[in-house]
Design a protein around this motif. Sequence first.
Motif, PDB file in Angstrom:
ATOM      1  N   MET A   1      -3.409 -14.150  49.822  1.00  0.00           N
ATOM      2  CA  MET A   1      -3.006 -15.384  50.463  1.00  0.00           C
ATOM      3  C   MET A   1      -3.516 -15.396  51.896  1.00  0.00           C
ATOM      4  O   MET A   1      -3.584 -14.361  52.531  1.00  0.00           O
ATOM      5  N   ASN A   2      -3.829 -16.578  52.333  1.00  0.00           N
ATOM      6  CA  ASN A   2      -4.392 -16.704  53.667  1.00  0.00           C
ATOM      7  C   ASN A   2      -3.938 -18.005  54.314  1.00  0.00           C
ATOM      8  O   ASN A   2      -3.076 -18.705  53.786  1.00  0.00           O
ATOM      9  N   GLU A   3      -4.528 -18.306  55.447  1.00  0.00           N
ATOM     10  CA  GLU A   3      -4.154 -19.520  56.183  1.00  0.00           C
ATOM     11  C   GLU A   3      -4.381 -20.781  55.353  1.00  0.00           C
ATOM     12  O   GLU A   3      -3.593 -21.724  55.424  1.00  0.00           O
ATOM     13  N   THR A   4      -5.447 -20.781  54.575  1.00  0.00           N
ATOM     14  CA  THR A   4      -5.739 -21.946  53.737  1.00  0.00           C
ATOM     15  C   THR A   4      -4.613 -22.179  52.744  1.00  0.00           C
ATOM     16  O   THR A   4      -4.195 -23.317  52.524  1.00  0.00           O
ATOM     17  N   PHE A   5      -4.120 -21.103  52.149  1.00  0.00           N
ATOM     18  CA  PHE A   5      -3.017 -21.234  51.199  1.00  0.00           C
ATOM     19  C   PHE A   5      -1.807 -21.881  51.873  1.00  0.00           C
ATOM     20  O   PHE A   5      -1.186 -22.791  51.314  1.00  0.00           O
ATOM     21  N   ILE A   6      -1.453 -21.414  53.049  1.00  0.00           N
ATOM     22  CA  ILE A   6      -0.276 -21.933  53.753  1.00  0.00           C
ATOM     23  C   ILE A   6      -0.451 -23.427  54.039  1.00  0.00           C
ATOM     24  O   ILE A   6       0.452 -24.229  53.775  1.00  0.00           O
ATOM     25  N   ARG A   7      -1.605 -23.807  54.545  1.00  0.00           N
ATOM     26  CA  ARG A   7      -1.861 -25.229  54.825  1.00  0.00           C
ATOM     27  C   ARG A   7      -1.774 -26.071  53.560  1.00  0.00           C
ATOM     28  O   ARG A   7      -1.115 -27.111  53.524  1.00  0.00           O
ATOM     29  N   GLU A   8      -2.447 -25.609  52.509  1.00  0.00           N
ATOM     30  CA  GLU A   8      -2.479 -26.374  51.265  1.00  0.00           C
ATOM     31  C   GLU A   8      -1.110 -26.436  50.606  1.00  0.00           C
ATOM     32  O   GLU A   8      -0.735 -27.455  50.025  1.00  0.00           O
ATOM     33  N   ARG A   9      -0.349 -25.357  50.704  1.00  0.00           N
ATOM     34  CA  ARG A   9       0.982 -25.326  50.085  1.00  0.00           C
ATOM     35  C   ARG A   9       1.938 -26.271  50.814  1.00  0.00           C
ATOM     36  O   ARG A   9       2.713 -26.982  50.171  1.00  0.00           O
ATOM     37  N   ILE A  10       1.879 -26.298  52.130  1.00  0.00           N
ATOM     38  CA  ILE A  10       2.708 -27.247  52.879  1.00  0.00           C
ATOM     39  C   ILE A  10       2.359 -28.673  52.470  1.00  0.00           C
ATOM     40  O   ILE A  10       3.244 -29.502  52.220  1.00  0.00           O
ATOM     41  N   THR A  11       1.069 -28.955  52.364  1.00  0.00           N
ATOM     42  CA  THR A  11       0.630 -30.293  51.955  1.00  0.00           C
ATOM     43  C   THR A  11       1.113 -30.619  50.556  1.00  0.00           C
ATOM     44  O   THR A  11       1.642 -31.717  50.306  1.00  0.00           O
ATOM     45  N   GLU A  12       0.944 -29.690  49.633  1.00  0.00           N
ATOM     46  CA  GLU A  12       1.365 -29.901  48.240  1.00  0.00           C
ATOM     47  C   GLU A  12       2.860 -30.209  48.153  1.00  0.00           C
ATOM     48  O   GLU A  12       3.268 -31.172  47.494  1.00  0.00           O
ATOM     49  N   LEU A  13       3.664 -29.412  48.820  1.00  0.00           N
ATOM     50  CA  LEU A  13       5.115 -29.602  48.760  1.00  0.00           C
ATOM     51  C   LEU A  13       5.546 -30.872  49.488  1.00  0.00           C
ATOM     52  O   LEU A  13       6.457 -31.575  49.035  1.00  0.00           O
TER      53      LEU A  13
END
Length: 103
Positions: free
Chosen positions: A1-13
Amino acid sequence: MNETFIRERITELRIQKNISEYKMSLDLGHSKSYIQSISSGKALPSMSEFLYICDYLEITPKEFFDVNNTETLKLHQLFLCAKDLSAEDLDALIYLANRLQDK
């Protein structure tokens, strides 16, 4: 997991909750572009802000990082409903879930 995951997960949720970047930013007590700056990769939330974001989205940090869970918010809501059920009602819920999986 990386910064991209965190950004994309916040957006998804955020999208699952049908909340705009603007509204979420203001609800969290930040400028209107706060969430947009996270989504675009210009910033990442601090640990305390991350925990606040999880609270805002009504999920746990564990649920946030569960990559196999595509319906995080719905499963969390189901858990909240089920946690106060009697053992007999939980058995009925498990039976129903198993029947639905067999379809």
